[in-house]
Each structure stands twice: as C-alpha cells, then as structure tokens.
Design a protein around this motif. Structure first.
Motif, PDB file in Angstrom:
ATOM      1  N   ASN A   1      54.952  20.703  13.417  1.00  0.00           N
ATOM      2  CA  ASN A   1      53.603  21.633  13.124  1.00  0.00           C
ATOM      3  C   ASN A   1      53.782  22.479  11.845  1.00  0.00           C
ATOM      4  OD1 ASN A   1      52.658  20.590  15.287  1.00  0.00           O
ATOM      5  ND2 ASN A   1      52.727  22.203  16.621  1.00  0.00           N
ATOM      6  N   ARG A   2      54.914  22.761  11.782  1.00  0.00           N
ATOM      7  CA  ARG A   2      54.969  24.087  10.505  1.00  0.00           C
ATOM      8  C   ARG A   2      55.235  23.137   9.152  1.00  0.00           C
ATOM      9  NH1 ARG A   2      60.171  26.792  11.757  1.00  0.00           N
ATOM     10  NH2 ARG A   2      59.080  27.524  13.445  1.00  0.00           N
ATOM     11  N   ALA A   3      55.807  21.903   9.186  1.00  0.00           N
ATOM     12  CA  ALA A   3      55.766  21.046   8.065  1.00  0.00           C
ATOM     13  C   ALA A   3      54.567  20.745   7.478  1.00  0.00           C
ATOM     14  CB  ALA A   3      56.687  19.738   8.376  1.00  0.00           C
ATOM     15  N   SER A   4      53.662  20.537   8.451  1.00  0.00           N
ATOM     16  CA  SER A   4      52.354  20.113   7.742  1.00  0.00           C
ATOM     17  C   SER A   4      51.475  21.329   7.373  1.00  0.00           C
ATOM     18  CB  SER A   4      51.614  19.608   8.975  1.00  0.00           C
ATOM     19  OG  SER A   4      51.463  20.469   9.881  1.00  0.00           O
ATOM     20  N   LYS A   5      52.114  22.455   7.464  1.00  0.00           N
ATOM     21  CA  LYS A   5      51.394  23.729   6.835  1.00  0.00           C
ATOM     22  C   LYS A   5      51.964  23.774   5.440  1.00  0.00           C
ATOM     23  CE  LYS A   5      50.762  26.296  11.036  1.00  0.00           C
ATOM     24  NZ  LYS A   5      51.566  27.103  11.951  1.00  0.00           N
ATOM     25  N   TYR A   6      53.068  23.530   5.354  1.00  0.00           N
ATOM     26  CA  TYR A   6      53.689  23.509   3.899  1.00  0.00           C
ATOM     27  C   TYR A   6      52.852  22.666   2.921  1.00  0.00           C
ATOM     28  CZ  TYR A   6      57.389  26.371   5.930  1.00  0.00           C
ATOM     29  OH  TYR A   6      58.117  27.152   6.365  1.00  0.00           O
ATOM     30  N   VAL A   7      52.337  21.402   3.579  1.00  0.00           N
ATOM     31  CA  VAL A   7      51.837  20.529   2.716  1.00  0.00           C
ATOM     32  C   VAL A   7      50.426  20.254   3.092  1.00  0.00           C
ATOM     33  CG1 VAL A   7      52.005  18.160   1.973  1.00  0.00           C
ATOM     34  CG2 VAL A   7      54.041  19.209   2.440  1.00  0.00           C
ATOM     35  N   PRO A   8      49.478  21.273   2.764  1.00  0.00           N
ATOM     36  CA  PRO A   8      48.199  21.377   3.412  1.00  0.00           C
ATOM     37  C   PRO A   8      47.117  20.315   3.244  1.00  0.00           C
ATOM     38  CG  PRO A   8      48.360  22.954   1.591  1.00  0.00           C
ATOM     39  CD  PRO A   8      49.693  22.246   1.832  1.00  0.00           C
ATOM     40  N   HIS A   9      47.438  19.583   2.132  1.00  0.00           N
ATOM     41  CA  HIS A   9      46.275  18.785   1.603  1.00  0.00           C
ATOM     42  C   HIS A   9      46.408  17.495   2.530  1.00  0.00           C
ATOM     43  CE1 HIS A   9      49.475  16.461  -0.411  1.00  0.00           C
ATOM     44  NE2 HIS A   9      49.916  17.789  -1.079  1.00  0.00           N
ATOM     45  N   GLY A  10      45.098  16.841   2.681  1.00  0.00           N
ATOM     46  CA  GLY A  10      45.107  15.445   3.480  1.00  0.00           C
ATOM     47  C   GLY A  10      44.970  15.831   4.666  1.00  0.00           C
ATOM     48  N   ARG A  11      44.168  14.767   5.376  1.00  0.00           N
ATOM     49  CA  ARG A  11      43.790  14.871   6.465  1.00  0.00           C
ATOM     50  C   ARG A  11      44.530  14.565   7.656  1.00  0.00           C
ATOM     51  NH1 ARG A  11      39.798  11.795   9.528  1.00  0.00           N
ATOM     52  NH2 ARG A  11      39.779  10.436   7.700  1.00  0.00           N
ATOM     53  N   ASN A  12      45.191  13.228   7.172  1.00  0.00           N
ATOM     54  CA  ASN A  12      46.338  12.658   8.083  1.00  0.00           C
ATOM     55  C   ASN A  12      47.604  13.351   7.829  1.00  0.00           C
ATOM     56  OD1 ASN A  12      44.047  11.284   9.462  1.00  0.00           O
ATOM     57  ND2 ASN A  12      44.207   9.552   7.944  1.00  0.00           N
ATOM     58  N   ARG A  13      48.365  13.411   8.826  1.00  0.00           N
ATOM     59  CA  ARG A  13      49.772  13.871   8.323  1.00  0.00           C
ATOM     60  C   ARG A  13      50.722  13.124   8.842  1.00  0.00           C
ATOM     61  NH1 ARG A  13      48.901  19.288   7.363  1.00  0.00           N
ATOM     62  NH2 ARG A  13      46.749  19.384   6.392  1.00  0.00           N
ATOM     63  N   LEU A  14      50.600  12.325  10.099  1.00  0.00           N
ATOM     64  CA  LEU A  14      51.677  11.599  10.777  1.00  0.00           C
ATOM     65  C   LEU A  14      52.324  10.566   9.865  1.00  0.00           C
ATOM     66  CD1 LEU A  14      53.146  11.213  13.524  1.00  0.00           C
ATOM     67  CD2 LEU A  14      51.166   9.791  14.355  1.00  0.00           C
ATOM     68  N   SER A  15      53.479  10.612   9.432  1.00  0.00           N
ATOM     69  CA  SER A  15      54.136   9.319   8.520  1.00  0.00           C
ATOM     70  C   SER A  15      54.507   8.215   9.480  1.00  0.00           C
ATOM     71  CB  SER A  15      55.048  10.023   7.641  1.00  0.00           C
ATOM     72  OG  SER A  15      54.770  11.259   7.033  1.00  0.00           O
ATOM     73  N   PHE A  16      55.185   8.573  10.410  1.00  0.00           N
ATOM     74  CA  PHE A  16      55.737   7.615  11.440  1.00  0.00           C
ATOM     75  C   PHE A  16      55.993   8.023  12.794  1.00  0.00           C
ATOM     76  CE2 PHE A  16      58.006   7.198   7.290  1.00  0.00           C
ATOM     77  CZ  PHE A  16      57.611   5.865   6.990  1.00  0.00           C
ATOM     78  N   VAL A  17      55.872   7.214  13.824  1.00  0.00           N
ATOM     79  CA  VAL A  17      56.105   7.620  15.056  1.00  0.00           C
ATOM     80  C   VAL A  17      57.450   7.072  15.545  1.00  0.00           C
ATOM     81  CG1 VAL A  17      55.314   7.001  17.571  1.00  0.00           C
ATOM     82  CG2 VAL A  17      53.548   7.219  15.777  1.00  0.00           C
ATOM     83  N   LEU A  18      58.333   7.939  15.891  1.00  0.00           N
ATOM     84  CA  LEU A  18      59.846   7.407  16.417  1.00  0.00           C
ATOM     85  C   LEU A  18      59.909   7.148  17.905  1.00  0.00           C
ATOM     86  CD1 LEU A  18      61.646   9.872  14.142  1.00  0.00           C
ATOM     87  CD2 LEU A  18      60.672   7.794  13.505  1.00  0.00           C
ATOM     88  N   VAL A  19      60.159   5.835  18.173  1.00  0.00           N
ATOM     89  CA  VAL A  19      60.109   5.452  19.615  1.00  0.00           C
ATOM     90  C   VAL A  19      61.545   5.126  20.086  1.00  0.00           C
ATOM     91  CG1 VAL A  19      59.256   3.485  21.008  1.00  0.00           C
ATOM     92  CG2 VAL A  19      57.769   4.516  19.401  1.00  0.00           C
ATOM     93  N   LYS A  20      61.690   5.611  21.506  1.00  0.00           N
ATOM     94  CA  LYS A  20      62.840   5.237  22.033  1.00  0.00           C
ATOM     95  C   LYS A  20      62.705   4.288  23.151  1.00  0.00           C
ATOM     96  CE  LYS A  20      65.636   9.276  20.273  1.00  0.00           C
ATOM     97  NZ  LYS A  20      66.449  10.578  21.284  1.00  0.00           N
ATOM     98  N   VAL A  21      63.392   3.366  23.347  1.00  0.00           N
ATOM     99  CA  VAL A  21      63.279   2.523  24.489  1.00  0.00           C
ATOM    100  C   VAL A  21      64.246   2.688  25.571  1.00  0.00           C
ATOM    101  CG1 VAL A  21      63.320  -0.030  24.760  1.00  0.00           C
ATOM    102  CG2 VAL A  21      62.160   0.837  22.823  1.00  0.00           C
ATOM    103  N   PRO A  22      63.875   2.645  27.062  1.00  0.00           N
ATOM    104  CA  PRO A  22      64.807   2.930  27.862  1.00  0.00           C
ATOM    105  C   PRO A  22      65.996   1.786  27.882  1.00  0.00           C
ATOM    106  CG  PRO A  22      62.664   2.735  28.819  1.00  0.00           C
ATOM    107  CD  PRO A  22      62.378   2.233  27.270  1.00  0.00           C
TER     108      PRO A  22
END
Lengths: 380, 244
Positions: free
Chosen positions: A192-213
C-alpha cells in the motif's frame, strides 16, 4: 620420456613463459568474463531469487520478464485467490524510481512493495531489523550496499530519511537483498505504501505471488490460473529462465561478452600457437635426433602432447587463480560487484575450450614434428 | 686386427646391393645413388670417402633407415630394411645402430648424463637405470668430472666424446659416424678416432665412417671410394699399426 619432455620444455625459459602467458591470458579472459556474465544473468532475476519460496508468478500475458512487468488491476489478485489449488496469493509492486538520501546522494532505486501482512516476496536476508519493522509509519527497508551508496562512509544503521518522489521514508531495517541488474538501491516496503511513492498510473499490481499447498503440483495450479483468469502463470524456475532468455535475446550483453571471450581465445591461442610454433621450430633438429635415435612418431607425438599438456595445465592454473583473485577482491558483500562469482562449472568449460583451442593452434606445429625427417641429422 | 676372430670378420654387418636413390622430379631431379654395392663387416672400421655431393651421406641415411632406397637391397645385421614396416624400423635402428654425427646433435637442455641416456630411455629402460649406465660409460670415457654439465659447457672434443657415448650406451652392433672429425681440430680428431678404434670397435661391432678427412684414413680397415653415386673402389688397409 616425460622427464625428457619436461627438460626440453623448461630448457627454453623465454618460450615457456610466452606459452604459459598465452594460456593464462586466455583463461583469465574466459573465466573472468564468463563469471561476470553469469553474475549479470543472476542479477536480472534477483527479485525472483529473493522471493524464495514463491511457487508461481502470475502476471499480465504481455509480461516477458521480471524487470519489465505490465501492471494489472488489483482485482486480478482476487481472481487468482479464487483459483482452486492456490494456498495463498500476495501482491507485488515493482518500480524503479529516483531516491535521495537526506544529507546524502541521489541514486536509482528498485522499490518492491510486498503484501502488507504476510510480506510474501520480501528478501529473507535482514541484517538489521525485520519485516515487522515495516509496520511503522513511512517505514522502509534498504539494502546495505544501497545505504553505502547514498551515504558513503557513514555507519550502516536504521534511522536515516529518504526522499522518494518528494515523499518521506524512514529507514527501519537493513537487508542484504540480492544485487539488481540496473538499480543501485533496493527498497522494500508494504504494498500500500509503495504505490503511494509512485503515484502515477491506474494499475499498480506488477505480479501476484502464489504459494501452492504441499503435495499439489504447481504446474497444474499454474495451468488452472491461466485458464480461469486469462493471466500468465509461470513457475519460479521457468520465470527465472524466461527472464535470462529475454536478456540474452534482447540486449547486447551476450554479444559483448561473447566478443570479449572469443577475442580472449583468439589472442591467447595466437600467442600459444605462434610461440609453440617457434618452440617446435627451434627444437625441430632435436626431434629429428630423437627420431634418428629410434623414437617412433607415436612416442614423439606423446612427448609433444605432454609438453602441451604441461603448458596448458600451468597456464590454466595461473589464469584461473588470477580470475579467482579478481572476484575475491571485487565481489565482497559491500562492493558494487557483490554476488559475482565463478560457478564451479566455469573452470571446467574454460579448460575444455582452452584444450580444444590449444590442440587446434598447436596441431600444425605437431604435424611438423611428425613429418620432420630423421635424415636431417646428417645435414650440417 | 690380429686379435679379431677371422670368422667374425667375414660376416657382413651391412650389405647394400645395387642401391638407387634420387631426389626431386623433372629438371630438378638429382641422382644421389646410382647402383651402389657396399658392405661393412663386423669387427672392422669401414670408411666411405669421396668428394662433396658424391652420395656418402645419402648412403649413410639409407643404411641407418632414415631414408628409403628407391631400388636395390639393403641388409643391416642380417635384416632386410625393406621388410621392417611401421614402427619396426625406428625400433630396429634404436636397438642396433649408434650414431655419431658431425655436429654432435646433443640436446642443450639436457646434461651429459641425460643426453647419453636417451637411446636407453627410448627403448623403455627406466630413467634411473639409464642414468646409472650413462654415468658408468661417461666415466669410462674420461668425462667423470663433467657429468652435471650441459653440452655447451664442454669443448668440442668433449662434446664428440659425449656423442660417442650416446652412440654406445645401448650397445649397438653397428656404429655409423658422419664426418666425426669435421668439427674438431687435428689433435682432437685423432683422439676421437683412437677412442672409436680402441674402445668402440669390437669383434661383434662394425663401424662405418663417412669422412672427407684424409688424416684419419689410417684408422680404416677398408676404404670405399665413392664418386657420382657409385662405389668406385674398395681397398683393404693395414695402416692402423702405423698411427699407434
């Protein structure tokens, strides 16, 4: 016969030095440049390496490598979480931005925003503090070398203030994050804080990190994610490899290093080939004497091959030693070249390349030994 | 001569029959040997004498098997060289022939002991044993004080003695000397010839000497005169007693 070969070889110190220097020179170039190349290729995937136990990286279908991600909508994270087989899915924000240390210097930084509660994707190597410290206001973690670049000569410790796009961030932890390909400073902070440091752009999610059981095949889950979300899902290992392939294919790194290595081989072998040719020329009458005294071509070939092998071994050992010393000197944990090393297989490849090159470059000289007429001993 | 068994003397160490050898092709073709008939006997020192370019060295090269004859028959110590194929010829040469060369051709990187030991090492004798035998022989030849030296540290006469030792170390039955005194002064040349005559020659060994040097002719048992690639005349000599 080996002793004889050695005495003839060591009898001409100047040429022996030239031969060894040629082999050592080529060995240093191949090993050192090869080590740097491997180091760079390791750096391009530093984020993946630091993320550790993440099983699957989910990204926009157009993303080809970890350092150039097309941002996604946050809602995609929720879709991934809904895929069967996903144990956990965490967001990762990644951006490069300028950073300035208060009272210090300005540098380029890689900012990684990790999940606010699980810290999935954050480096495991914290030197001072821990991910929990990031819960403080404006808290940020910086890597040790980044700190040293922003505040050269000052003791590395938390408490310093950073400016990121005119926003304040306070250093609360020091990490030993893996060195990045281009950025000089590596920062970790909650998503949440990181996205405030880089305010421009609507989409912020670079990757989704998934763990598998445990017990579930990540490949199956990745396929399921792709099918259900339309996103691209790559296993960590294959994403690392894809990143390396991207750099090999789309940058001049490969051609630059290959050129240097090939030049090293060519120059080294030219030195070895010419010097060995002179060595053989000078000793041709002695080889003829040995033939006249009863040496067969096979025995002479063995003698010359032994001389070549000795030169190769000494030159290779010196060259590898020099290359190792280089990395030992320049790749300390606090230096700009940290993380660069000679992989165990690099000397083996170098030895194979050197041996092949030396065989080729000395084969003409060896042929002269084999065809020299013993009858020349009767000529003045 | 009278101490040598006459039966042994009559045995041929080298027998050449109608040997022909040419070099080059077309206009550059040179007929080096033109039907040479030559023999050298065990227990004798046979000289081959003739002007430059008459084919002496070519004949020597063919006898030692380092050159092959175009035509004719060459037999050395009862073995036809033409029948020795592949590695058999260099092995035969290594075991049965000793070479004393005009320029000595000692290896400068090796000391005297190592130089002399080469023929043994080429035959597979262990280096330690080869060196021990080399030391014994060099001591016999009066070079005991020079063993660790390299060839370039010796006088030319001493170098030729080392070359003789190298030719002898493996006890060959044929010693071939190519201009052995050409690089030596008169006195040293005579000493080397005395060495060959007194120490090297034996009933079971033949020595062939190719030379221009008429001062050493008295050392010969027989002299073959060679002109234009042929043996023109062979004469028996009995002059050795006079030079003693």
């Amino acid at each position: 016969m080996r002793s004889l070969a050695l005495k003839i070889l060591f009898g001409d110190r100047a040429k022996l030095f030239g031969l060894i220097a040629g082999v050592a020179f080529a060995t240093v170039l191949i090993t050192q440049q090869g080590g740097l190349f491997v180091g760079l290729m390791t750096r391009v995937q530093n984020v993946i390496a630091d993320a550790g136990d993440v099983d699957i990286w989910v990204m926009d279908p157009s993303t080809e490598q970890v350092n150039l991600a097309k941002p996604m909508r946050y809602a995609q994270l929720l879709k991934v979480r809904g895929v069967p087989g996903v144990a956990s899915a965490a967001p990762l924000f990644k951006a490069n931005l300028p950073v300035r240390g208060q009272g210090g210097k300005a540098r380029t930084a890689m900012l990684l925003g990790v999940d606010n509660t699980t810290y999935t994707g954050i480096t495991k190597r914290f030197l001072i503090g821990s991910p929990v410290n990031l819960r403080q206001p404006d808290a940020i973690a910086i890597d040790r070398v980044g700190f040293m670049r922003l505040w050269p000569g000052e003791p590395v410790k938390p408490g310093k203030i950073l400016e990121l796009n005119d926003r304040r961030a306070k250093i609360v932890a020091i990490t030993d994050a893996a060195a990045a390909f281009s950025a000089q400073v590596i920062l970790h902070t909650p998503y949440n804080r990181a996205s405030k440091y880089v305010p421009h752009g609507r989409n912020r999610l670079s990757f989704v990190l998934v763990k598998v059981p445990t017990g579930i095949d990540p490949k199956i889950v990745a396929a399921e994610i792709e099918q259900r979300t339309g996103l691209k899902a790559e296993l960590s290992q294959s994403f690392s490899e894809a990143t390396v392939r991207y750099y090999l294919k789309n940058t001049g790194i490969t051609i630059n290093f290959a050129t240097t290595i090939i030049l090293g081989i060519v120059v080294g072998m030219a030195i070895v080939g010419l010097t060995f040719s002179l060595f053989v020329n000078d000793n041709l009458k002695h080889y003829a004497v040995l033939k006249a005294l009863g040496a067969t071509n096979f025995r002479l070939a063995k003698l010359v091959a032994y001389q070549i092998a000795v030169v190769t071994f000494i030159g290779f050992a010196i060259g590898t030693g020099v290359a190792a010393a280089f990395f030992e000197l320049v790749s300390s944990p606090t230096s700009a070249l940290r993380g660069f090393f000679i992989p165990w297989w690099m000397p083996l490849i170098t030895l194979a390349v050197m041996s092949l090159s030396i065989i080729l470059s000395t084969s003409i000289a060896l042929r002269r030994v084999l065809v020299v007429e013993a009858a020349t001993v009767f000529r003045v | 001569m009278n101490h040598i068994d006459t039966q042994i003397i009559n045995r041929d160490a080298v027998f050449c029959s109608n040997v022909v050898k040419a070099f080059g092709r077309g206009e550059t073709r040179t007929q080096a040997l033109n039907g040479v008939n030559f023999s050298a006997r065990l227990g004798e020192m046979t000289f081959v004498i003739g002007p430059s370019g008459c084919g002496k060295t070519t004949l020597l090269s063919i006898i030692t098997g380092v050159l092959a004859a175009d035509l004719g028959h060459v037999e050395v110590l009862g073995t036809s060289l033409a029948e020795l194929k592949g590695t058999m010829l260099p092995r035969f040469r290594g075991e049965n022939i000793g070479l004393v060369l005009q320029q000595f051709n000692l290896l400068p990187a090796l000391n005297l002991v190592e130089n002399v030991a080469i023929p043994l090492i080429l035959q597979g004798v262990r280096e330690r044993e080869a060196n021990e035998r080399s030391i014994r022989l060099l001591e016999e030849l009066g070079l005991a004080h020079h063993l660790p030296k390299h060839p370039y540290e010796l006088s030319v006469g001493q170098q030729q003695r080392v070359a003789v030792a190298r030719a002898l170390i493996h006890e060959p039955r044929l010693i071939v000397c190519d201009e052995p005194t050409a690089a030596l002064d008169a006195e040293t040349g005579l000493k080397v010839m005395h060495l060959l005559r007194e120490t090297v020659l034996s009933p079971e060994r033949a020595i062939i000497v190719v030379t221009h040097d008429d001062r050493i002719e008295p050392f010969a048992d027989r002299i073959a005169y060679m002109i234009d690639g042929r043996i023109e005349q062979v004469v028996g000599c009995d002059q050795y007693e006079r030079v003693l």
